[in-house]
Design an enzyme around this catalytic site. Structure first.
Site, PDB file in Angstrom:
ATOM      1  N   THR A 163       0.287  -1.438   0.000  1.00 27.77           N
ATOM      2  CA  THR A 163       0.121  -0.296   0.273  1.00 27.77           C
ATOM      3  C   THR A 163       0.327   1.308  -0.115  1.00 27.77           C
ATOM      4  OG1 THR A 163      -1.917  -1.443   1.056  1.00 27.77           O
ATOM      5  CG2 THR A 163      -1.947   1.734   1.523  1.00 27.77           C
ATOM      6  N   GLY A 202       3.212  -3.212   8.632  1.00 28.92           N
ATOM      7  CA  GLY A 202       3.392  -3.397  10.284  1.00 28.92           C
ATOM      8  C   GLY A 202       4.442  -3.575  10.206  1.00 28.92           C
ATOM      9  N   GLU A 447      -6.683  -6.222   3.670  1.00 27.52           N
ATOM     10  CA  GLU A 447      -7.139  -7.585   2.556  1.00 27.52           C
ATOM     11  C   GLU A 447      -8.146  -7.195   1.613  1.00 27.52           C
ATOM     12  OE1 GLU A 447      -5.415  -9.445   2.009  1.00 27.52           O
ATOM     13  OE2 GLU A 447      -3.810  -9.221   3.659  1.00 27.52           O
TER      14      GLU A 447
END
Length: 710
Positions: A163, A202, A447
């Site tokens: 992303t 993350g 997701e």
């Protein structure tokens, strides 16, 4: 001595008042114990059903006992930790789980269970969740030799950087580039625009040393689309960024703050040609490109499906935690005496509280059963895929997309209903509900954004409907439909379902699966017809082709398409719930009394949804306006029937006190003592004066006091 006499005198003065208050006070522990005695269902048997069997339930309990003995797993100060402390603790937990798995010779499934019990994500989440699976799934043998051993031993820590600031779901629009330099046999990775900055991965902020980076591959200026590259981000000795890499943390979030989500920019960073994960797509020394085979494209598609299937399964677990906390609290919290000096009423006995919470319990059961159904569906597909048969993938993809969106919406809304149902205590972190919400709500987006997933599901549904209508108009045999969409054939049938709106139903008629299924399926058919009509009308209005899934007409029809996917998802939940009850009946593992309670819960799940969405059913003529009152009465009757069962129904979720970490949701119901004791543990209470006394409050109060005397 004088002090003792004063205390005795004080006791005498307050005695009458204390006795008056105690006459109407009830120990909440006794209230919860009485609620359990009222139930007819067997919580332990239902627990085994919800957890996939007695052995699975026993294993979870044993692992909970094991993990609670570990210092790194303590939750006593969880709600008082700042962001940096949460990050450190999250890393300690991940390392602790890894060491415990080795020490106790635990399985991968055990490790995942422990991870959910501790419930503190940290910087290693994407290392295990995305970096390793991507390496294994897309790396060559040589690449696995180079990286996998180091990754498994944690000599390198990975994340997955896809992303960007400007692009998420639309992968073809990613702006990070990888251009091949034939002269040096290297790729040059670059972030040519501000929006090319990788954003959100993350572990990227402060933990990861490497990342799988999705870049648009350019060969001789030709754009070949997104491809995965393994890129080193930090020096393995100093942990400082390597040359050309700018990386850091994106800052505090709504929740999930133990995880260091990060940003990443590249300034012409060179990596070897072997950095391109090349099990399928390859670039040779001369810069020639070999695309992946078509069969593998489908296999990669299936990888997304399994993640979404897992999200569907996890949704019920999270909502059931919120429902457990709220039901237990509402079953002991008392408010408003009917007369002065009378006993206050338990909040769960009030109609609105029951209407808020008992359907939420029903939704929790529906989501858990749907998760089990989805895993069964995926398991069947895996068996077919291994033999090269991908024919079930379109249905599976549409179903997982639709349900990932709907189940996460239902769970997020349900947690908030539970939080509000607990009044002021629901606002306290000590209830466990705010953290449950803020840590879960990300599931609406990651997701696959829910709106986009609904559109993908609607694309499949409208394609099936279009094929049915085309065959009917052309006099051809109807196409073979997958089980989840077989009801769409009702579009061209003279009498597809029971005509609900023409029958004078009474309450007991609604307890028929055939009747409820007819109502739910007919609503889907009506909305599907609306969706197709809307697409064609927009095509005429815009002078465009009525393309399914793309184009101006489709883009102008998004609202009805999302609605269609939601309606389809509710039908699947309704059918899965009923199907599970029928399976339990055949197996004979659950007593009739518990089955009757489950049936009532299923009826409430579907009928309360019909009540909540009554406009759809009236607009489509599925129900007549005169039948609305019947729906309302049926909902109220089921709430009264299930009220004595609801505490045992949440007990069946088998969330122990450690897992819930809630002052108001513990099994024994000792709400007020727990709140008091947990509050006293706050670091804010380490001193009586407070952290601002010496330098702020003391000078301010003393100065004002002197001025007042003057």
């Amino acid at each position: 001595m004088a002090n003792e006499r004063e205390r005795e005198r004080d006791s005498e003065v307050v005695r009458a008042a204390a006795e008056a208050v105690r006459r109407t006070w009830r120990d909440p522990r006794e209230d919860l114990a009485r609620a359990r005695l009222e139930a007819t269902c067997d919580a332990s048997k239902l627990s085994a059903v919800l957890h996939g069997g007695e052995e699975s339930l026993r294993r979870t309990k044993a692992l909970s006992s094991l993990v609670q003995a570990q210092p790194w797993a303590s939750k006593k100060d969880r709600y008082f930790l700042g962001r940096e402390e949460l990050h450190r603790r999250g890393l300690e937990v991940a390392m602790g789980i890894r060491d415990l798995v080795r020490k106790e010779n635990l399985t991968y499934e055990d490790a995942m269970t422990i991870r959910k019990l501790v419930d503190l994500p940290g910087g290693f989440e994407l290392h295990y969740g995305m970096f390793l699976p991507t390496l294994i799934g897309q790396g060559t043998e040589e690449q696995l030799d180079a990286w996998l051993g180091q990754a498994l031993s944690m000599r390198i820590v990975g994340t997955y950087a896809q992303t960007e600031l400007g692009h998420g779901t639309f992968l073809r629009g990613l702006e990070t580039t990888a251009s091949f330099d034939k002269l040096t046999d290297e790729f040059v990775i670059d972030s040519p625009t501000p929006t090319a900055t990788k954003w959100w991965p993350g572990g990227l902020g402060k933990t990861a040393t490497h990342a799988v980076v999705m870049c648009r591959l350019f060969l001789d200026g030709k754009d070949l689309g997104p491809h995965p590259f393994v890129v080193q981000l930090r020096d393995l000795e100093t942990h400082l960024p390597v040359q050309g890499v700018e990386v850091g943390d994106i800052g505090p979030k709504m929740g999930y703050n133990g995880v260091d989500n990060g940003f990443l920019r590249f300034d012409r960073v060179r990596v070897p040609r072997a950095a391109l994960l090349s099990r399928y797509a390859k670039v040779d020394r001369d810069g020639r490109y070999a695309p992946p085979p078509k069969a593998n494209a489908k296999s990669s598609y299936a990888t997304m499906v399994v993640v979404r299937t897992d999200i569907v399964k996890y949704a019920g677990e999270v909502l059931s935690k919120a429902a457990t906390i709220a039901v237990r609290y509402n079953a002991v919290r008392r408010q408003t005496a009917p007369e002065p000096g009378g006993l206050e009423e338990i909040i769960l006995n009030y109609q609105q509280s029951a209407r808020n919470l008992i359907p939420t319990v029903a939704k929790s059961y529906a989501l858990i059963f749907m998760g089990q159904t989805m895993w069964d569906m995926y398991g069947r597909f895996e068996g077919q895929r291994d033999s090269g048969d991908f024919s079930a993938l379109p249905e599976l993809h549409a179903t997982s997309s639709c349900l990932k969106a709907l189940c996460t919406w239902v769970t997020t809304a349900g947690i908030e209903v539970c939080r509000q149902s607990c009044g002021g205590q629901g606002y306290s972190l000590l209830s466990g509900l705010p953290s449950l919400y803020t840590n879960y709500v990300q599931n609406l987006t990651w997701e696959g954004d829910n709106t986009i997933l609904c559109l993908q599901a609607a694309r499949y549904l409208v394609k099936q409907l279009h094929a049915i209508l085309a065959a009917h108009r052309g006099g051809r045999p109807q196409p073979e439909l997958a089980p989840t969409v077989a009801y769409l054939a009702g579009t061209v049938s003279d009498d597809p379902f029971l005509d609900v709106s023409r029958q004078d139903y009474e309450f007991h008629d609604l307890l028929s699966f055939e009747v409820l299924d007819s109502i739910m399926a007919q609503r889907c058919l009506f909305v599907a017809g609306q969706a197709l009509d809307n697409l064609e009308a927009n095509a005429r209005r815009l002078d465009a082709e009525p393309k399914i899934g793309e184009g101006a007409a489709w883009n102008a029809s998004h609202v009805i398409m999302v609605k269609l996917a939601k309606c389809h998802g509710w039908l699947l939940l309704h059918r899965s719930f009923h199907g599970k009850i029928e399976s339990l009946r055949k197996e004979g593992k659950v007593l009739d009394a518990s089955l009757r309670v489950l049936e009532s819960l299923y009826h409430l799940f579907t009928i309360s949804h019909i009540e909540d969405s009554l406009g759809d059913f009236l607009e489509g003529g599925v129900l007549a306006p005169s039948q609305s009152q019947m729906i309302h009465e049926a909902t109220q009757a089921l709430l009264l029937k299930l009220r004595p069962e609801v505490v045992c129904l949440v007990d069946a979720f088998a969330h122990d006190d450690y897992s819930l970490n809630s002052a108001i949701g513990a099994y024994d119901g000792d709400v007020y003592n727990r709140l008091y004791e947990m509050a006293k543990r706050s670091p804010f209470n380490d001193t009586q004066e407070g952290p601002a006394w010496d330098d702020l409050l003391k000078p301010f109060l003393i100065r004002r006091g002197r001025k007042a005397k003057l």
